[in-house]
Write an enzyme that holds these catalytic residues in place. Structure first.
Site, PDB file in Angstrom:
ATOM      1  N   SER A   1       0.823  -1.209   0.000  1.00  0.00           N
ATOM      2  CA  SER A   1       0.000   0.000   0.000  1.00  0.00           C
ATOM      3  C   SER A   1       0.862   1.267   0.000  1.00  0.00           C
ATOM      4  O   SER A   1       2.017   1.263   0.437  1.00  0.00           O
ATOM      5  CB  SER A   1      -0.921   0.005   1.225  1.00  0.00           C
ATOM      6  OG  SER A   1      -1.711  -1.165   1.254  1.00  0.00           O
TER       7      SER A   1
HETATM    8  N1  SAM Z   1      -0.034  -5.290   4.029  1.00  0.00           N
HETATM    9  C1  SAM Z   1       0.651  -5.620   2.815  1.00  0.00           C
HETATM   10  C2  SAM Z   1       2.044  -5.109   2.799  1.00  0.00           C
HETATM   11  O1  SAM Z   1       2.491  -4.535   3.781  1.00  0.00           O
HETATM   12  O2  SAM Z   1       2.718  -5.338   1.776  1.00  0.00           O
HETATM   13  C3  SAM Z   1      -0.095  -5.210   1.587  1.00  0.00           C
HETATM   14  C4  SAM Z   1      -1.370  -5.923   1.425  1.00  0.00           C
HETATM   15  S1  SAM Z   1      -1.999  -5.983  -0.217  1.00  0.00           S
HETATM   16  C5  SAM Z   1      -2.644  -4.391  -0.419  1.00  0.00           C
HETATM   17  C6  SAM Z   1      -3.394  -7.031   0.112  1.00  0.00           C
HETATM   18  C7  SAM Z   1      -3.026  -8.465   0.376  1.00  0.00           C
HETATM   19  O3  SAM Z   1      -4.197  -9.147   0.838  1.00  0.00           O
HETATM   20  C8  SAM Z   1      -2.561  -9.223  -0.853  1.00  0.00           C
HETATM   21  O4  SAM Z   1      -1.287  -9.754  -0.619  1.00  0.00           O
HETATM   22  C9  SAM Z   1      -3.612 -10.317  -1.032  1.00  0.00           C
HETATM   23  O5  SAM Z   1      -3.094 -11.525  -1.539  1.00  0.00           O
HETATM   24  C10 SAM Z   1      -4.113 -10.470   0.387  1.00  0.00           C
HETATM   25  N2  SAM Z   1      -5.423 -11.097   0.526  1.00  0.00           N
HETATM   26  C11 SAM Z   1      -6.533 -10.954  -0.232  1.00  0.00           C
HETATM   27  N3  SAM Z   1      -7.536 -11.707   0.254  1.00  0.00           N
HETATM   28  C12 SAM Z   1      -7.051 -12.321   1.370  1.00  0.00           C
HETATM   29  C13 SAM Z   1      -7.597 -13.217   2.332  1.00  0.00           C
HETATM   30  N4  SAM Z   1      -8.860 -13.649   2.282  1.00  0.00           N
HETATM   31  N5  SAM Z   1      -6.798 -13.641   3.334  1.00  0.00           N
HETATM   32  C14 SAM Z   1      -5.525 -13.227   3.426  1.00  0.00           C
HETATM   33  N6  SAM Z   1      -4.946 -12.396   2.552  1.00  0.00           N
HETATM   34  C15 SAM Z   1      -5.701 -11.936   1.541  1.00  0.00           C
END
Ligand code: SAM
Length: 224
Positions: free
Chosen positions: A70
């Site tokens: 993000s």
């Molecule tokens: N917090 C992260 C960082 O510091 O890099 C960025 C997060 S990114 C915007 C969103 C993440 O949520 C992605 O890696 C995606 O694969 C994950 N995601 C989506 N649905 C999910 C779920 N049901 N459970 C866990 N992770 C999930």
């Protein structure tokens, strides 16, 4: 955090300082702990080499598998909105690069971080280890169902957008606990603080945002 000591005098330091002063402090982030932690954490180490020149850009950056780390301002705003205390048990949904999990650990939280894409989780484990950050417990699974093995949590941070607050996450939030997550349509959401007080749930909107989708049993379907 253990094994402190990020490289000193590295070429990224000035970019990190500029990010804190221009993108964070300049836009109203006032929590000195959040500012200090983001000034210390080498964001470039969480970004694939091919995209590293964008590490301190004012935007989300691709990290592979169609996912992003993000925008720094959004990370700061969400972390500030958590109103974190050292020792809090925190669930971080959407480990991605591991940057948010590392930041929460740096702020003294006991972090559980869950990611649905095993390769991203494995890469985040390696990055945290390379920085000597040993606190966060990284789990692979569907974070829309929370993380029962670590519950209950004082705080929950969800870094992916869902149509509504997943009931499982609410169930795993302590009384007087607080959650920050994007809620809304697939293409546009509102960042919301959800508080549990006296058995009631109170939602406070913070700002419009655009996150990748939370894909899971209590979020968007995997074919969305
Ligand atoms: N917090 C992260 C960082 O510091 O890099 C960025 C997060 S990114 C915007 C969103 C993440 O949520 C992605 O890696 C995606 O694969 C994950 N995601 C989506 N649905 C999910 C779920 N049901 N459970 C866990 N992770 C999930």
């Amino acid at each position: 955090m253990t094994g402190a000591g990020f490289p000193k005098g590295d070429s990224w330091r000035q970019a990190r300082r500029d990010m804190v002063s221009d993108q964070l402090r300049g836009r109203g982030i006032g929590d000195r702990h959040v500012l200090g932690a983001m000034a210390a954490l080498p964001r470039e180490r969480f970004i694939p080499p091919a995209m590293r020149n964008l590490a301190y850009a004012d935007r989300a950056v691709p990290i592979g598998h169609g996912q992003t780390i993000s925008q720094p301002y959004i990370v700061a705003r969400m972390t500030e909105a958590l109103n974190l205390q050292p020792g809090h048990r925190v669930l971080d949904v959407g480990t991605g690069s591991g940057y948010q999990a590392a930041l929460l650990a740096l702020l003294g939280a006991r972090v559980f971080s869950i990611e649905r894409i095993a390769e991203l989780s494995a890469s985040a484990v390696a990055t945290l280890a390379s920085l000597g950050i040993q606190g966060p417990e990284l789990v692979v699974g569907d974070g829309s169902l929370g993380c029962p093995s670590g519950a209950p949590f004082d705080r929950i941070l969800v870094a992916a957008g869902a149509p509504r607050v997943p009931v499982s996450l609410l169930d795993q939030l302590k009384e007087n606990g607080q959650m920050v997550m994007p809620i809304g349509r697939a293409s546009l959401q509102i960042l919301v603080v959800v508080r549990r007080c006296d058995g009631q749930t109170v939602e406070t909107p913070i700002l419009p945002c655009r996150f990748v989708q939370l894909i899971g049993a209590e979020a968007w379907g995997s074919r969305c």
